[in-house]
Design a protein around this motif. Structure first.
Motif, PDB file in Angstrom:
ATOM      1  N   PRO A  51       0.823  -1.217   0.000  1.00  0.00           N
ATOM      2  CA  PRO A  51       0.000   0.000   0.000  1.00  0.00           C
ATOM      3  C   PRO A  51       0.858   1.270   0.000  1.00  0.00           C
ATOM      4  O   PRO A  51       2.046   1.238   0.333  1.00  0.00           O
ATOM      5  N   GLU A  52       0.242   2.364  -0.365  1.00  0.00           N
ATOM      6  CA  GLU A  52       0.856   3.692  -0.314  1.00  0.00           C
ATOM      7  C   GLU A  52       2.112   3.789  -1.173  1.00  0.00           C
ATOM      8  O   GLU A  52       3.121   4.374  -0.789  1.00  0.00           O
ATOM      9  N   GLN A  53       2.040   3.192  -2.368  1.00  0.00           N
ATOM     10  CA  GLN A  53       3.119   3.322  -3.351  1.00  0.00           C
ATOM     11  C   GLN A  53       4.465   2.845  -2.839  1.00  0.00           C
ATOM     12  O   GLN A  53       5.509   3.459  -3.090  1.00  0.00           O
ATOM     13  N   HIS A  54       4.460   1.744  -2.110  1.00  0.00           N
ATOM     14  CA  HIS A  54       5.701   1.133  -1.666  1.00  0.00           C
ATOM     15  C   HIS A  54       5.832  -0.263  -2.290  1.00  0.00           C
ATOM     16  O   HIS A  54       4.837  -0.870  -2.708  1.00  0.00           O
ATOM     17  N   ILE A  55       7.071  -0.748  -2.353  1.00  0.00           N
ATOM     18  CA  ILE A  55       7.321  -2.113  -2.787  1.00  0.00           C
ATOM     19  C   ILE A  55       8.232  -2.784  -1.757  1.00  0.00           C
ATOM     20  O   ILE A  55       9.016  -2.119  -1.083  1.00  0.00           O
ATOM     21  N   ASP A  56       8.077  -4.094  -1.643  1.00  0.00           N
ATOM     22  CA  ASP A  56       8.897  -4.854  -0.700  1.00  0.00           C
ATOM     23  C   ASP A  56       9.787  -5.806  -1.488  1.00  0.00           C
ATOM     24  O   ASP A  56       9.450  -6.252  -2.596  1.00  0.00           O
ATOM     25  N   ASN A  57      10.938  -6.109  -0.916  1.00  0.00           N
ATOM     26  CA  ASN A  57      11.891  -7.050  -1.498  1.00  0.00           C
ATOM     27  C   ASN A  57      12.293  -7.995  -0.379  1.00  0.00           C
ATOM     28  O   ASN A  57      12.800  -7.555   0.658  1.00  0.00           O
ATOM     29  N   VAL A  58      12.071  -9.297  -0.579  1.00  0.00           N
ATOM     30  CA  VAL A  58      12.145 -10.251   0.526  1.00  0.00           C
ATOM     31  C   VAL A  58      13.090 -11.398   0.190  1.00  0.00           C
ATOM     32  O   VAL A  58      12.929 -12.081  -0.833  1.00  0.00           O
TER      33      VAL A  58
END
Length: 313
Positions: free
Chosen positions: A198-205
């Motif tokens: 959400p809120e124009q974020h990206i995750d890298n895991v």
């Protein structure tokens, strides 16, 4: 398969005696300079490792996209790699685009001969290629190279389509779901990028089948980049070769990519290219003398002790 535990690092005695740690890299030439071997050399040099580049073929492309690819034969790939690896100690092997199932077979055979050397493998988006060639390449990668791979890297959508083609769950597969599928093929760790938040974020895991090992969240940049995956995978391979453990190397490689994208530029009329030498640019608002002194320090081990927190994306 080369084992790579959370706190395991390549032996550093040889790398210390010879200077920079060395990474054997298999990838294609990219005349746009966005990715391929150019991206590997710049990224690894920027974070303090020496690249041993093995050419697997050549893209026909500009900054807008890939039009064609000319593959190099497996004998030429093998001769390049074995000749330099017999001369220079290799701390990590990095695999980008190999170009053909035959080249993947040659690379897997070489990796098998260097037991104990971690293999960092990046799976790019191959949608520009012919469907039959994509299928053959992915099948060969799955059967030949994944059993040799220590860390697999790829975008969430790319890895999902490849490793979980029959996924029928109501929710999207998590990084652990993808890591579990990769683990069944011999991969202990998978770095899944580009997860929408959400809120124009990206995750890298970074995940194993059992747990999330590390992750970094960034703000999304409203631009289309070329070469981001090669930048990330090269930085990770170089940092592992230099002695960082896997979770720390992952976080620092993602932070490095974040800054490269933040300073990205458009050399042509197409996509944005990461600035892998952003640290060499003068700081805004500083005088020329300070810029000359401070702007020329490459981001080695000391550089990565303090992560950048000002701008995330």
């Amino acid at each position: 398969m080369s084992e790579l535990s959370d706190d395991a690092t390549p032996e550093s005695a040889e790398s210390e005696s010879q200077g920079l740690a060395c990474v054997l890299v298999f990838n294609a030439n990219d005349p746009s300079g966005a990715g391929g071997l150019t991206g590997d050399v710049l990224s690894m040099g920027s974070v303090g490792a020496h690249t041993l580049p093995v050419v697997t073929g050549a893209y026909v492309r500009d900054t807008s996209g890939i039009q064609d690819f000319y593959v190099l034969g497996e004998e030429a790939v093998t001769d390049q790699a074995r000749t330099i690896a017999q001369d220079v100690p290799v701390q990590v092997i990095k695999v980008g685009f190999a170009g053909s199932p035959e080249n993947l077979s040659a690379i897997a055979e070489i990796a098998d001969d260097y037991e104990g050397v971690p293999v960092v493998a990046y799976m790019p988006n191959l949608s520009w290629w012919e469907e039959e060639k994509i299928d053959d390449y992915l099948d060969a990668f799955r059967e030949l190279l994944l059993p040799q791979t220590s860390v697999l890297i790829g975008h969430h959508s790319t890895l999902r389509r490849w490793l979980l083609p029959d996924w029928e769950g109501e929710r999207n597969p998590t990084p652990r779901d993808i890591a579990r599928a990769a683990s069944e093929l011999g991969v202990p760790y998978t770095l899944v990028t580009g997860l929408p938040l959400p809120e124009q974020h990206i995750d890298n895991v970074l995940a194993s089948p059992e747990t999330v090992v590390a992750h970094e969240k960034f703000e999304r940049i409203e631009a289309v980049f070329a070469g981001a995956g090669d930048t990330l995978s090269s930085a990770l391979a170089a940092l592992l070769a230099s002695g960082m453990d896997l979770p720390e190397a992952t976080r620092e490689a993602l932070t490095y990519l974040d800054r490269c994208l933040d300073e990205g530029y458009s050399p042509g009329m197409g996509q944005v290219v990461p600035d892998r030498l952003f640290w060499a640019q003068p700081e805004d608002g500083s005088d020329e003398e300070d810029s000359a002194d401070e702007g020329q320090t490459p981001p080695g081990a000391d550089y990565f002790e303090v992560p950048f927190n000002e701008t995330k994306h």
